[in-house]
Write a protein that holds these residues in place. Structure first.
Motif, mmCIF file in Angstrom:
data_model
loop_
_atom_site.group_PDB
_atom_site.id
_atom_site.type_symbol
_atom_site.label_atom_id
_atom_site.label_comp_id
_atom_site.label_asym_id
_atom_site.label_seq_id
_atom_site.Cartn_x
_atom_site.Cartn_y
_atom_site.Cartn_z
ATOM 1 N N SER A 1 6.788 14.548 2.568
ATOM 2 C CA SER A 1 6.014 13.935 1.489
ATOM 3 C C SER A 1 5.036 12.899 2.043
ATOM 4 O O SER A 1 3.874 12.843 1.628
ATOM 5 N N ASP A 2 5.485 12.108 2.974
ATOM 6 C CA ASP A 2 4.585 11.098 3.554
ATOM 7 C C ASP A 2 3.441 11.740 4.339
ATOM 8 O O ASP A 2 2.360 11.157 4.464
ATOM 9 N N MET B 1 -4.505 10.366 0.938
ATOM 10 C CA MET B 1 -4.566 11.825 1.038
ATOM 11 C C MET B 1 -3.238 12.461 0.621
ATOM 12 O O MET B 1 -3.199 13.443 -0.120
ATOM 13 N N GLY B 2 -2.165 11.879 1.094
ATOM 14 C CA GLY B 2 -0.847 12.424 0.761
ATOM 15 C C GLY B 2 -0.554 12.340 -0.733
ATOM 16 O O GLY B 2 -0.040 13.277 -1.342
ATOM 17 N N ALA B 3 -0.897 11.216 -1.317
ATOM 18 C CA ALA B 3 -0.621 11.041 -2.745
ATOM 19 C C ALA B 3 -1.440 12.019 -3.583
ATOM 20 O O ALA B 3 -0.979 12.502 -4.620
ATOM 21 N N PRO C 1 -3.776 3.926 7.802
ATOM 22 C CA PRO C 1 -2.607 4.137 6.929
ATOM 23 C C PRO C 1 -2.967 4.253 5.445
ATOM 24 O O PRO C 1 -2.421 5.097 4.741
ATOM 25 N N PHE C 2 -3.879 3.398 4.971
ATOM 26 C CA PHE C 2 -4.209 3.454 3.549
ATOM 27 C C PHE C 2 -4.723 4.835 3.162
ATOM 28 O O PHE C 2 -4.330 5.400 2.137
ATOM 29 N N ASP D 1 0.810 -1.222 0.000
ATOM 30 C CA ASP D 1 0.000 0.000 0.000
ATOM 31 C C ASP D 1 0.844 1.273 0.000
ATOM 32 O O ASP D 1 0.585 2.199 -0.781
ATOM 33 N N HIS D 2 1.833 1.309 0.879
ATOM 34 C CA HIS D 2 2.599 2.552 0.978
ATOM 35 C C HIS D 2 3.409 2.791 -0.308
ATOM 36 O O HIS D 2 3.452 3.906 -0.834
#
Lengths: 153, 153, 153, 153, 153, 153, 153, 153
Positions: B45-46, B65-67, B59-60, A120-121
């Protein structure tokens, strides 16, 4: 309402039976889907260039020739697909699967990623541009059934 | 003949100094290039999503959201670039780099891959759609100097 | 790395100060952003057609004329934007904001939605095609700061 | 002159029988039209994500997942349509209908809006980018008959 | 909000002073507009081919050569324009003006028609694809002022 | 009316002084043109690949590498040009010039061919898709002067 | 070699039998062509809006409504055509025919103009962007026969 | 997996039997390919304009008319092709073949070049933008078989 046949391109991992499971599930559900895929015979795929265009001893250029021949197939089928499924397995680096995802994204072509949570990450950018992230081939069939028929399992 | 400023986007690996070396080389050569890049501060970035839009414990979805936030930057800069350099290092899976390459390819945007020979086979599709495959940051500078000035080192 | 000016179009609600808050926040942060917006003077906007092209007594055609004149501005600015923010407030139906979001989505233009949680369900399609959903104008500034500078608040 | 089958996508309101009336009218008139639509089973549509991809407890992400899965269907069918009808009823906010209209507009796809006069002012931007605004399903059938056969009722 | 310079292309009639009146009006209003136009010297325009590329005695080919040279200018300027004004006067057939309108429409470029009411019926298709129909040069200035500044006269 | 700088790309023959003559003529006429060109140093161009990316002994791949590096320059400059001039001289086969013409044509980019009458029949397809066919560099300058200034020599 | 059916759209004049003559000629020659056209019943075409969407007393808006409904047909058929024939007769101003030509040109769609020599000068821009200018319906049939079969009369 | 028919356009040399050999090879291999080609009757092709549109004595314009008529066929078929083969033989200059290659490249359409090694250097730009360079018609069949069936000879 009318029914139409959906073209679905199955990109990525070639060392497990996920394509067969999706195909079987769709057939069982009676979905009007035409599935397309890259050449999944690993040996043939690696020899796609030298096996058709003639010998080449340098590994880089062997790969270059093969990748060109394979691209005639893959890029045409992605452009012609209504939706793409991109599978990331646990072997190899599968950069070509991520490449296909980026290619589909830039064309505005909807795609579904299919992979385990452990990735996923690492796949967050690829998942973000997808319309759905599935964990199993069966989930992909459920998505296709819903997309095409509007029914849930 | 006229001179123009070239926009070059440097995609991929964020754990070595390849960007700085290309930038330094281009500056030394006096090339009119504006370099752009994704956010290369790994921690920032993360946290691009939760650090700007609010908390999220799953986490997913944190990654999602970050991406999304990162994509505002990266896709805009790729669309605006004259050329893209895509770097694959020896750490992490770097699927986002391959995604960027596919994205650039579908837009008809020329790109240069930068990686060691050990990845040649795994990157064959990505290299095939590139206009050049370089082994070192210095080679990339040489390509840019030639593309912009027409001179060889 | 080089810096560039970002064009950001602020679409949607015209009855609160969210645009001013985003602009002030960006200015305070020293971000190189040029903000654009539809005409936010409600009365002028409603009279955009009859106030420029001549009288029309039928309400439908008054609106039609006005919407055409406004579209010259809005569609040009959306096409020219690097990113769009689409704000949904608690008054009026704001179908034009959702229209702008769909327009941006089809162009592959990244956009950020800005609205309260009470609208989440009704806006799910609009949010899904967005790169980010923000709750406050300050969050939008945080996103822009990150996108442009790579720094978190 | 030759005849062709027209693909018409019926976007918007899912709580009245307007689609059925258009379909019945077109069938009665013998028009060669294939009608397509989003999933109109409200409950299924709301569960499109969790019903296919797995559980999610957070409402925002439930909607997000569902909207992604629905978008595979809706955006593909809009891209494939010759014309789109966008219906605004008197319930719910129907931002997704306006989103579809903006999406169609940006693709250069002709669409017809269908709504009561009470929404004229609120829908002026959406109506302006349409090729026609109809008040009843029967009017839409009349438009389709004319467009396809060239005959008036 | 930021200000930008608008590129406006003035297509059509070359035998009256409508371009000068629009330009004067915009200058007087202090609008940031760069106006562009086809070559409006009728004699030069007719000789654009033979005057630059060499003699040709056959009238059809003289025109053909001239139209090609003029198209380098006109199509480039239309593609580069933010908005187009298309003027139909009472002399000549002005098919090239209608051609420019169709060209702009297919590119999704907003345009304003400018003509007397006597041509309304004959220009209905051209007006329908426009964002506005103006009767006087002054009305065009009013539209531009509103589009750029958001103020009515 | 406003003035703008025109980007003109000069494609084709590299063994005569036609580029210099066009540039000198445009400078003399005071035309606002920025001229761009491929790398015209034949030896450097042939070594564009091996001179920047590293050795390669096989002639086919040497050329392949060089052509890729050159394409970063040429395709970017063609895409960025307002107009292209394609020159065919009497030496070599100049297939790359015809390739550039086809590339420009598919992009809807206007181009001017420049060649002697002896090649008219062989170049008929390339000339047909051009906006003008000139016999001398001076004629090209005349075309540019007219296109930019509207004046004939 | 394979054979395919060609879609040909016949735009323009509706007061002479040129469409019938082309259709008859193509049928006689056994050409695999599907012909499409705008609605050629003048009265129906003028009432396309009020006859389907409801009354409107103001002539400008009557035309506006009608032109919108007609555009659903014409623009869809032009986009779907392999080639377009645009006919200019000696009656009416036929600006819509020139509009269709410009629309086709911007889409990169090949078209053939059909008109008498007396209009050559007035139609020079429209003819220049065409692939052929024919004088009679029979010539159009000859062009189609050649394009499809490769044989001359 | 599903099967589809591939449209392949065979561009270039018309004085040898390479098209027949590819067609025969594909038929023998049972490949689902529809082959298309330009008009290969040299005399008819040269007279495509004057043979359909009427006499013209000036050679340049004869060619111009003919090339226009031929372009209706060639550009339509290239746009409609899944893949293109471009053949360069040892006679004539064949600039139109290189033009077709550039045209295909700009459209993102995959193509295969087919020529002897003696032209490698002169065709390096054309080969670089191709997905494969074949030496014999049989190699082209092998590529098509692999692309369509995934099997090597």
């Amino acid at each position: 309402m009318a029914e139409r046949t959906w073209n679905v391109y199955l990109s990525g991992e070639i060392h497990s039976d996920w394509r067969e499971r999706i195909e079987a599930g769709a057939r069982e559900a009676g979905l009007p889907v035409s599935f397309f895929a890259p050449v999944t015979d690993h040996a043939a795929s690696d020899d796609a260039g030298v096996g058709t265009l003639g010998e080449e001893s340098e590994p880089f250029w062997r790969d270059h020739m093969g990748a060109g021949v394979n691209a005639i197939r893959t890029q045409t089928l992605i452009r012609d697909a209504d939706a793409v499924v991109v599978r990331f397995g646990d072997k190899y680096r599968q950069w070509n699967a991520a490449f296909d995802a980026g290619y589909a994204a830039a064309l505005g072509k909807p795609y579904i990623t299919l992979h385990d949570a452990e990735f996923d990450h690492a796949l967050k950018e690829v998942d973000r541009a997808a319309q759905a992230t599935a964990r199993t081939a069966e989930h992909v069939v459920d998505v296709l059934r819903y997309v095409i028929r509007g029914t849930l399992p």
